[in-house]
Write a protein that holds these residues in place. Structure first.
Motif, PDB file in Angstrom:
ATOM      1  N   VAL A  52       0.864  -1.179   0.000  1.00 56.64           N
ATOM      2  CA  VAL A  52       0.000   0.000   0.000  1.00 56.64           C
ATOM      3  C   VAL A  52       0.902   1.231   0.000  1.00 56.64           C
ATOM      4  O   VAL A  52       1.788   1.349   0.854  1.00 56.64           O
ATOM      5  CB  VAL A  52      -0.928   0.012   1.244  1.00 56.64           C
ATOM      6  CG1 VAL A  52      -1.901   1.181   1.175  1.00 56.64           C
ATOM      7  CG2 VAL A  52      -1.697  -1.307   1.350  1.00 56.64           C
ATOM      8  N   SER A  53       0.699   2.109  -0.970  1.00 56.07           N
ATOM      9  CA  SER A  53       1.569   3.284  -1.063  1.00 56.07           C
ATOM     10  C   SER A  53       0.868   4.402  -1.817  1.00 56.07           C
ATOM     11  O   SER A  53       0.464   4.215  -2.962  1.00 56.07           O
ATOM     12  CB  SER A  53       2.867   2.908  -1.799  1.00 56.07           C
ATOM     13  OG  SER A  53       3.619   4.057  -2.071  1.00 56.07           O
ATOM     14  N   GLN A  54       0.725   5.541  -1.186  1.00 54.76           N
ATOM     15  CA  GLN A  54       0.125   6.685  -1.876  1.00 54.76           C
ATOM     16  C   GLN A  54       0.936   7.024  -3.110  1.00 54.76           C
ATOM     17  O   GLN A  54       0.410   7.073  -4.208  1.00 54.76           O
ATOM     18  CB  GLN A  54       0.072   7.883  -0.916  1.00 54.76           C
ATOM     19  CG  GLN A  54      -0.671   9.099  -1.421  1.00 54.76           C
ATOM     20  CD  GLN A  54       0.087   9.927  -2.445  1.00 54.76           C
ATOM     21  OE1 GLN A  54      -0.451  10.244  -3.516  1.00 54.76           O
ATOM     22  NE2 GLN A  54       1.333  10.246  -2.168  1.00 54.76           N
ATOM     23  N   SER A  55       2.225   7.273  -2.927  1.00 55.41           N
ATOM     24  CA  SER A  55       3.061   7.779  -4.023  1.00 55.41           C
ATOM     25  C   SER A  55       3.398   6.709  -5.044  1.00 55.41           C
ATOM     26  O   SER A  55       3.661   7.008  -6.200  1.00 55.41           O
ATOM     27  CB  SER A  55       4.369   8.324  -3.450  1.00 55.41           C
ATOM     28  OG  SER A  55       5.079   7.266  -2.810  1.00 55.41           O
ATOM     29  N   GLY A  56       3.441   5.464  -4.589  1.00 49.39           N
ATOM     30  CA  GLY A  56       3.892   4.388  -5.482  1.00 49.39           C
ATOM     31  C   GLY A  56       5.385   4.440  -5.735  1.00 49.39           C
ATOM     32  O   GLY A  56       5.900   3.795  -6.653  1.00 49.39           O
ATOM     33  N   GLU A  57       6.112   5.226  -4.943  1.00 46.20           N
ATOM     34  CA  GLU A  57       7.557   5.364  -5.168  1.00 46.20           C
ATOM     35  C   GLU A  57       8.371   5.103  -3.916  1.00 46.20           C
ATOM     36  O   GLU A  57       9.596   5.222  -3.963  1.00 46.20           O
ATOM     37  CB  GLU A  57       7.900   6.776  -5.675  1.00 46.20           C
ATOM     38  CG  GLU A  57       7.206   7.198  -6.954  1.00 46.20           C
ATOM     39  CD  GLU A  57       7.653   6.426  -8.192  1.00 46.20           C
ATOM     40  OE1 GLU A  57       8.658   5.684  -8.105  1.00 46.20           O
ATOM     41  OE2 GLU A  57       6.987   6.546  -9.231  1.00 46.20           O
ATOM     42  N   THR A  58       7.749   4.805  -2.789  1.00 46.55           N
ATOM     43  CA  THR A  58       8.482   4.666  -1.535  1.00 46.55           C
ATOM     44  C   THR A  58       9.524   3.542  -1.653  1.00 46.55           C
ATOM     45  O   THR A  58       9.181   2.398  -1.971  1.00 46.55           O
ATOM     46  CB  THR A  58       7.492   4.397  -0.390  1.00 46.55           C
ATOM     47  OG1 THR A  58       6.603   5.504  -0.349  1.00 46.55           O
ATOM     48  CG2 THR A  58       8.181   4.251   0.940  1.00 46.55           C
ATOM     49  N   ALA A  59      10.781   3.899  -1.389  1.00 48.34           N
ATOM     50  CA  ALA A  59      11.886   2.975  -1.666  1.00 48.34           C
ATOM     51  C   ALA A  59      11.732   1.655  -0.907  1.00 48.34           C
ATOM     52  O   ALA A  59      11.918   0.574  -1.491  1.00 48.34           O
ATOM     53  CB  ALA A  59      13.209   3.647  -1.318  1.00 48.34           C
ATOM     54  N   ALA A 107       1.527  15.580   4.975  1.00 51.17           N
ATOM     55  CA  ALA A 107       0.734  14.726   5.873  1.00 51.17           C
ATOM     56  C   ALA A 107      -0.422  14.112   5.087  1.00 51.17           C
ATOM     57  O   ALA A 107      -1.272  14.812   4.554  1.00 51.17           O
ATOM     58  CB  ALA A 107       0.204  15.556   7.035  1.00 51.17           C
ATOM     59  N   SER A 108      -0.416  12.811   5.027  1.00 50.17           N
ATOM     60  CA  SER A 108      -1.404  12.100   4.216  1.00 50.17           C
ATOM     61  C   SER A 108      -2.770  12.114   4.909  1.00 50.17           C
ATOM     62  O   SER A 108      -2.875  11.835   6.097  1.00 50.17           O
ATOM     63  CB  SER A 108      -0.917  10.660   4.049  1.00 50.17           C
ATOM     64  OG  SER A 108      -1.731   9.986   3.153  1.00 50.17           O
ATOM     65  N   THR A 109      -3.819  12.466   4.169  1.00 47.33           N
ATOM     66  CA  THR A 109      -5.167  12.457   4.746  1.00 47.33           C
ATOM     67  C   THR A 109      -6.117  11.683   3.840  1.00 47.33           C
ATOM     68  O   THR A 109      -6.516  10.568   4.148  1.00 47.33           O
ATOM     69  CB  THR A 109      -5.675  13.899   4.959  1.00 47.33           C
ATOM     70  OG1 THR A 109      -5.550  14.619   3.729  1.00 47.33           O
ATOM     71  CG2 THR A 109      -4.920  14.596   6.055  1.00 47.33           C
ATOM     72  N   LYS A 115       1.946  14.461  15.545  1.00 45.23           N
ATOM     73  CA  LYS A 115       3.369  14.731  15.786  1.00 45.23           C
ATOM     74  C   LYS A 115       4.068  15.258  14.542  1.00 45.23           C
ATOM     75  O   LYS A 115       4.940  16.113  14.623  1.00 45.23           O
ATOM     76  CB  LYS A 115       4.084  13.504  16.366  1.00 45.23           C
ATOM     77  CG  LYS A 115       4.307  12.348  15.471  1.00 45.23           C
ATOM     78  CD  LYS A 115       4.970  11.199  16.245  1.00 45.23           C
ATOM     79  CE  LYS A 115       4.104   9.977  16.222  1.00 45.23           C
ATOM     80  NZ  LYS A 115       4.531   8.883  17.034  1.00 45.23           N
ATOM     81  N   GLU A 116       3.664  14.786  13.344  1.00 49.88           N
ATOM     82  CA  GLU A 116       4.437  15.170  12.166  1.00 49.88           C
ATOM     83  C   GLU A 116       4.239  16.627  11.763  1.00 49.88           C
ATOM     84  O   GLU A 116       5.115  17.205  11.133  1.00 49.88           O
ATOM     85  CB  GLU A 116       4.163  14.242  10.975  1.00 49.88           C
ATOM     86  CG  GLU A 116       2.804  14.357  10.358  1.00 49.88           C
ATOM     87  CD  GLU A 116       2.610  13.432   9.162  1.00 49.88           C
ATOM     88  OE1 GLU A 116       3.563  13.189   8.428  1.00 49.88           O
ATOM     89  OE2 GLU A 116       1.475  12.946   8.975  1.00 49.88           O
ATOM     90  N   ILE A 117       3.109  17.228  12.110  1.00 49.90           N
ATOM     91  CA  ILE A 117       2.935  18.630  11.679  1.00 49.90           C
ATOM     92  C   ILE A 117       2.942  19.633  12.828  1.00 49.90           C
ATOM     93  O   ILE A 117       3.188  20.803  12.614  1.00 49.90           O
ATOM     94  CB  ILE A 117       1.667  18.817  10.821  1.00 49.90           C
ATOM     95  CG1 ILE A 117       0.416  18.367  11.567  1.00 49.90           C
ATOM     96  CG2 ILE A 117       1.785  18.108   9.493  1.00 49.90           C
ATOM     97  CD1 ILE A 117      -0.859  18.802  10.882  1.00 49.90           C
TER      98      ILE A 117
HETATM   99  C1  F6R Z   1       2.446  10.609   6.910  1.00 46.28           C
HETATM  100  C2  F6R Z   1       2.842  10.139   5.597  1.00 46.28           C
HETATM  101  C3  F6R Z   1       3.873   9.078   5.519  1.00 46.28           C
HETATM  102  C4  F6R Z   1       3.604   8.154   4.316  1.00 46.28           C
HETATM  103  C5  F6R Z   1       4.765   7.167   4.133  1.00 46.28           C
HETATM  104  C6  F6R Z   1       4.500   6.210   2.991  1.00 46.28           C
HETATM  105  O1  F6R Z   1       1.412  11.541   6.843  1.00 46.28           O
HETATM  106  O2  F6R Z   1       2.354  10.601   4.597  1.00 46.28           O
HETATM  107  O3  F6R Z   1       3.959   8.346   6.698  1.00 46.28           O
HETATM  108  O4  F6R Z   1       2.406   7.479   4.527  1.00 46.28           O
HETATM  109  O5  F6R Z   1       5.940   7.880   3.868  1.00 46.28           O
HETATM  110  O6  F6R Z   1       4.325   6.885   1.792  1.00 46.28           O
HETATM  111  P1  F6R Z   1       3.598   6.217   0.575  1.00 46.28           P
HETATM  112  O7  F6R Z   1       2.178   5.974   0.947  1.00 46.28           O
HETATM  113  O8  F6R Z   1       3.732   7.209  -0.542  1.00 46.28           O
HETATM  114  O9  F6R Z   1       4.307   4.925   0.287  1.00 46.28           O
END
Ligand code: F6R
Length: 610
Positions: free
Chosen positions: A348-355, A401-403, A489-491
């Motif tokens: 699961v990844s919003q960006s699809g790029e998380t290393a 910050a992911s929402t 905490k993150e913001i």
């Molecule tokens: C927190 C936040 C990060 C991402 C994490 C994974 O608000 O955005 O914790 O959720 O860096 O990122 P993705 O989903 O892009 O793999």
């Protein structure tokens, strides 16, 4: 995380580069720079600090001339944030300029080797070895493509590169290995960028570069090659996001805009998958036939996406009775996990790029697993490398910050859980229908939570100077508490911990004293009484308790000092609504403390390095 932009065409490059860079500001950075090329050579301007510092410098000294250039926002990894460590980096004789995202793992040995040859380094960065190496290769062979392929042959690690060279005044070069990079195509010049939002005002037509590919970008056409220098045919990808979607649209911050977009994001993620009273996931190859035979699920992600996956684990286990393993990607990839080709691995990844998540995906594929990606970015590396993709149609998420991505990740996981349970014959028709009907109410219920933010604003005023704020819950409330705590905490930079409330008595309750705020998420009927006892225990030690609870519940009677209400839903779906007041509370705490919630310190939107 670092951002790359580039332009070649009929216009002056500098204003376009500055505009493109401003569209990447949300990614987080600590220095910025541009370089342009004209008949007089390379013109470099770079500085520590925000883009405004660079703008002021350009206003003072004049804009560098040239119709070709590259730019960069740097998020320091090797070497402190400083003028000299900012990108672009030139070689020691000013022949080549390079911008780099990612990490060159063998930069120290390359640097030693080059220094022995008399090469003088100016910065402490890993990136400078690329410009030094490339300039020497180009000097020898006189061909930019050959110089790039042979330089890439020497680099270990992950990178996206943008290059301009004095000897090639009509070419903008780009290369990608492990870090995303796209080429933007238009009739008025061509572009490169690490992220699509940088290009949206200029073009919707892009080439998504694949691993190892090199682009030679000219004013009127683009050539793409493999890392061995062979020509590659690319398909043009049309971006469907509007500029508006990537801009603030009247909201003070992207984060607030994205919180308010959640009802729409819920509809966009659900509607295409709900037809004739049934869930349809065939787009991702998740047919009932396939889902019926899944024996084990492994859920892997980072940060917020890992918190969504925790809810997914509970939903899949509870409904489909299939064992689910859950881990954060950075642990999973190094712990020699037990994997079998029969497992369904879900990243699961919003960006699809998380290393780390990408590395986990690759590890699973090496072990013969089928990988399902739940991601927000079409054409991202994770989307392309996974066997199946379920898109979270949240639209571009710009705030660090992911929402809205979290909510839509939850929805995709609920859909998988319900459909898997149904395919396995574990859900009777009436319960299945009830879930579908409830899912269809969630957008309106999210809208109801957003009708007023006064309570969250007041609470933020009351608690924004607290040293610590604890979030507690049981079951799915605990999973949501973890996300609520991370948001805060993150913001706001207030220290925060999430605790399974039953665990408090095993240590953390020692930290509860007069006035310490404790936010209790209270939606899970099955454990309500247990949670109430835990709340009483912290209250007895002086905690000020805020409950997030259904509007028609009685949890607050005598135990809560404040209550944030959400509309009632099935307890299974509660994290999707209970997180919204917590997101707002975090946002307003950051505002009260004078911080910019869109640009939290030390954080980047897309974490493409380990
Ligand atoms: C927190 C936040 C990060 C991402 C994490 C994974 O608000 O955005 O914790 O959720 O860096 O990122 P993705 O989903 O892009 O793999």
């Amino acid at each position: 995380m670092c951002g790359i932009v580039g332009y070649i065409g009929p216009e002056g490059a500098a204003p376009i580069l500055m505009d493109e860079l401003s569209r990447l500001e949300y990614r987080g950075y600590d220095s910025a720079g541009i370089v342009t090329l004209d008949g007089d050579g390379l013109h470099l301007v770079k500085t520590r600090g925000k883009l405004q510092v660079l703008r002021d410098r350009l206003a003072r000294d004049g804009e560098p001339k040239g119709n070709l250039g590259i730019g960069h926002t740097r998020w320091a990894t090797h070497g402190a944030p400083s003028d000299v460590n900012a990108h672009p980096h030139l070689d020691d004789q000013g022949r080549v300029a390079v911008v780099h995202n990612g990490i060159i793992e063998n930069y120290q040995s390359l640097r030693r080797e080059l220094e022995k040859e008399g090469c003088v380094f100016r910065s402490q960065t890993d990136s400078e070895v690329v410009s030094q190496l490339l300039a020497r290769r180009l000097e020898k062979c006189g061909d930019l493509l050959e110089a790039l392929t042979s330089t890439m042959g020497r680099l270990r690690g992950a990178y996206a590169l943008g290059v301009v060279a004095k000897a090639c005044p009509g070419t903008l070069a780009a290369a990608r290995k492990g870090s995303p990079l796209v080429v933007g195509l238009s009739d008025h010049g061509n572009y490169i960028a690490s992220d699509i939002p940088a290009l949206l005002p200029y073009t919707r037509k892009v080439y998504l570069l694949d691993e190892g590919e090199i682009a030679l970008v000219y004013a009127d056409h683009v050539e793409v090659y493999s890392e061995w220098g062979e020509p590659v045919e690319k398909k043009v990808y049309e971006v469907t996001w509007s500029v508006d979607a990537a801009e603030r649209g009247g909201y003070k911050h992207f984060m607030l805009k994205e919180i308010f977009e959640q009802p729409r994001a819920i509809r966009d993620t659900l509607n295409p998958r709900l037809r004739d009273g049934r869930i349809h996931l065939e787009e991702a190859g998740l047919t009932d036939e396939y889902l019926a035979q899944v024996k084990r699920v492994v859920l892997i992600a980072c940060g917020t996406a890992s918190h969504a996956s925790l809810v997914g684990r509970a939903a899949i286990e509870q409904l489909a009775r299939v064992p689910v393993e859950w881990d954060v990607a950075s642990e999973f990839r190094y712990r020699d996990p037990i994997l079998s080709p029969d497992d369904l691995l879900v990243v699961v990844s919003q960006s699809g790029e998380t290393a780390d998540t990408l590395a986990a995906l690759r590890l699973a594929k090496e072990n013969g697993c089928k990988v399902l990606a739940i991601t927000n970015v079409v054409g991202s590396t994770i989307a392309r490398e996974a066997d199946r993709v379920l898109y979270t149609w949240a639209g571009p998420e710009i705030a660090v910050a992911s929402t809205k991505a979290y909510l839509t990740q939850l929805l995709c996981l609920y859909l998988v859980a319900i459909e898997m349970a149904s395919a396995k014959g574990r859900l009777d028709a009436a319960t299945y229908d009830r879930y579908i009907r409830e899912l269809q109410t969630l957008s309106d219920k999210a809208q109801t939570v957003l009708t007023s933010t006064t309570a969250e604003q007041e609470l933020a005023k009351r608690f924004c100077h607290s040293r610590d704020i604890f979030f507690i819950g049981r079951g799915l409330d605990y999973a949501a508490a973890m996300e609520a705590s991370l948001k805060l905490k993150e913001i706001s930079y207030i220290h925060s911990e999430a605790m399974a409330s039953g665990e408090l008595k095993h240590g953390t309750i020692a930290l509860i004293e007069d006035g310490v705020p404790v936010v209790a998420l209270s939606t899970q009927g099955a454990v309500a009484e247990k949670l109430h006892s835990n709340i009483r225990a912290v209250k007895a030690r002086g905690a000020v308790v805020v409950c997030i609870a259904y509007g028609d519940s009685s949890v607050e009677d005598g135990v809560a000092d404040y209550v944030l209400y959400i509309p009632r839903t099935d307890d299974l779906f509660a994290p999707l609504l209970s997180i919204i007041p917590a997101q707002l509370f975090a946002y307003y705490c950051a505002i009260e403390r004078g911080y910019d919630p869109d640009k939290p310190r030390n954080l980047a939107k897309s974490v493409t390095v380990e």
